[in-house]
Design an enzyme around this catalytic site. Structure first.
Site, short mmCIF file in Angstrom:
data_model
loop_
_atom_site.label_atom_id
_atom_site.label_comp_id
_atom_site.label_asym_id
_atom_site.label_seq_id
_atom_site.Cartn_x
_atom_site.Cartn_y
_atom_site.Cartn_z
N ILE A 1 0.84 -1.19 0.00
CA ILE A 1 0.00 0.00 0.00
C ILE A 1 0.88 1.25 0.00
O ILE A 1 1.99 1.22 0.52
CB ILE A 1 -0.98 0.00 1.21
N CYS A 2 0.37 2.30 -0.63
CA CYS A 2 1.04 3.60 -0.61
C CYS A 2 -0.04 4.66 -0.50
O CYS A 2 -1.12 4.40 0.03
CB CYS A 2 1.91 3.80 -1.85
N ARG A 3 0.20 5.85 -0.99
CA ARG A 3 -0.80 6.92 -0.90
C ARG A 3 -1.96 6.68 -1.85
O ARG A 3 -3.11 6.76 -1.47
CB ARG A 3 -0.16 8.28 -1.19
#
Length: 136
Positions: free
Chosen positions: A94-96
């Site tokens: 996951i990231c932004r």
């Protein structure tokens, strides 16, 4: 009217290209497996076995909020820190917004890991109202 349609079409294509799941920095053109934030929340609620990897920057991780179970390894450090990842679990990245995590998934797949990307990333997670931890 005809020119307005063409202009909007060109802008739309440019945005799709800019927001795509692959970048020039990756050596693969494959698209990683994806899940929604709702599916990730369900996996967490059901205590499914996986490793949740957050590939944002340390500042984003602390200031913008994180999922409590996530482990931070920024994307730019990932290749040097592969030894910190489990080889016997699926890695959910996951990231932004889902772009950096897609790159991370491709890198991990190239190295033999099973990796899944969370589409929409923390932006979607927070928009859905799911629990978010702030600070250290």
């Amino acid at each position: 009217m005809k020119y307005r349609f063409l202009l909007l079409l060109m802008i739309g294509l440019a945005l799709l290209t800019a927001c795509g799941t692959t970048t020039a920095s990756t050596s693969t053109t494959s698209t990683p497996a994806n899940i929604t934030v709702a599916r990730l929340k369900s996996m967490l609620d059901q205590n499914e076995t996986f490793f949740l990897l957050d590939v944002r920057t340390p500042a984003e991780f602390v200031q913008d909020g994180r999922i409590a179970q996530a482990t931070l390894i920024p994307l730019q450090e990932l290749e040097q820190r592969l030894s910190e990842l489990p080889t016997d679990k699926t890695i959910v990245c996951i990231c932004r917004s889902g772009n950096r995590s897609s790159v991370a998934c491709n890198l991990l797949k190239e190295r033999g890991y099973q990796a899944i990307n969370v589409t929409g990333g923390m932006n979607e997670w927070k928009a859905a109202g799911y629990p978010t931890v702030f600070g250290q």
